[in-house]
Scaffold this motif. Sequence first.
Motif, mmCIF file in Angstrom:
data_model
loop_
_atom_site.group_PDB
_atom_site.id
_atom_site.type_symbol
_atom_site.label_atom_id
_atom_site.label_comp_id
_atom_site.label_asym_id
_atom_site.label_seq_id
_atom_site.Cartn_x
_atom_site.Cartn_y
_atom_site.Cartn_z
ATOM 1 N N MET A 1 0.965 -1.062 -0.069
ATOM 2 C CA MET A 1 0.079 -0.022 -0.087
ATOM 3 C C MET A 1 0.803 1.265 -0.058
ATOM 4 N N TRP A 2 0.533 2.320 -0.603
ATOM 5 C CA TRP A 2 1.054 3.413 -0.696
ATOM 6 C C TRP A 2 0.384 4.525 0.269
ATOM 7 N N VAL A 3 1.438 5.212 0.963
ATOM 8 C CA VAL A 3 0.822 6.254 1.705
ATOM 9 C C VAL A 3 -0.048 7.074 1.183
ATOM 10 N N LYS A 4 -0.078 7.631 0.028
ATOM 11 C CA LYS A 4 -0.929 8.560 -0.648
ATOM 12 C C LYS A 4 -2.491 7.927 -0.545
ATOM 13 N N GLU A 5 -2.577 6.479 -0.698
ATOM 14 C CA GLU A 5 -3.729 5.864 -0.872
ATOM 15 C C GLU A 5 -4.639 5.899 0.503
ATOM 16 N N ILE A 6 -4.022 6.458 1.664
ATOM 17 C CA ILE A 6 -4.557 6.440 2.949
ATOM 18 C C ILE A 6 -5.343 8.006 2.912
ATOM 19 N N ARG A 7 -6.270 7.726 3.198
ATOM 20 C CA ARG A 7 -7.224 8.937 3.133
ATOM 21 C C ARG A 7 -8.108 9.345 4.645
ATOM 22 N N ASP B 1 7.436 13.387 -0.953
ATOM 23 C CA ASP B 1 8.262 12.015 -0.996
ATOM 24 C C ASP B 1 7.629 11.072 0.051
ATOM 25 N N ILE B 2 6.978 11.560 0.925
ATOM 26 C CA ILE B 2 6.254 10.707 1.811
ATOM 27 C C ILE B 2 4.886 10.103 1.375
ATOM 28 N N LYS B 3 4.286 11.074 0.588
ATOM 29 C CA LYS B 3 2.754 10.347 -0.005
ATOM 30 C C LYS B 3 3.147 9.354 -1.038
ATOM 31 N N ASN B 4 4.437 9.310 -1.712
ATOM 32 C CA ASN B 4 4.770 8.399 -2.544
ATOM 33 C C ASN B 4 5.624 7.383 -2.098
ATOM 34 N N ASN C 1 5.218 -1.335 7.300
ATOM 35 C CA ASN C 1 4.253 -1.613 8.050
ATOM 36 C C ASN C 1 3.369 -0.655 8.889
ATOM 37 N N MET C 2 2.218 -1.131 8.935
ATOM 38 C CA MET C 2 1.207 -0.151 9.290
ATOM 39 C C MET C 2 0.444 -0.669 10.938
ATOM 40 N N THR C 3 0.365 0.341 11.702
ATOM 41 C CA THR C 3 -0.218 -0.067 13.053
ATOM 42 C C THR C 3 -1.422 1.019 13.164
ATOM 43 N N PHE C 4 -2.600 0.348 13.226
ATOM 44 C CA PHE C 4 -3.912 1.366 13.485
ATOM 45 C C PHE C 4 -3.740 1.772 15.228
ATOM 46 N N GLU C 5 -3.678 2.875 15.575
ATOM 47 C CA GLU C 5 -3.636 3.366 16.898
ATOM 48 C C GLU C 5 -5.122 3.890 17.098
ATOM 49 N N ILE D 1 3.089 4.494 10.566
ATOM 50 C CA ILE D 1 3.391 3.689 9.403
ATOM 51 C C ILE D 1 4.818 3.879 9.459
ATOM 52 N N GLU D 2 5.442 2.505 8.931
ATOM 53 C CA GLU D 2 6.934 2.549 8.966
ATOM 54 C C GLU D 2 7.111 2.495 7.340
#
Length: 51
Positions: free
Chosen positions: A1-7, A31-34, A39-43, A49-50
Motif C-alpha cells: 500500500m502507498w501512503v497516498k492511498e490512505i485518506r 516524498d512521503i505520499k509516494n 508496516n502499518m499499525t492502527f492506533e 506507518i513505517e
Amino acid sequence: MWVKEIRLFNIEVYKEGELVYKGKVEDAPEDIKNAETKNMTFEKKFIKIEI
C-alpha cells in the motif's frame, strides 16, 4: 500500500525508527505520499506507518 492511498486519517510516519512526519496525509510532502509502507499499525486516533 502507498501512503497516498490512505485518506481522512492522521498519520505518524517513521523511517528507520525515527519520526519523519506527523499530520494529515493531504498535507504530507510528496516524498512521503509516494513512499511504500513496510508496516502499518492502527492506533486510537492515527495510523503509525513505517517506510
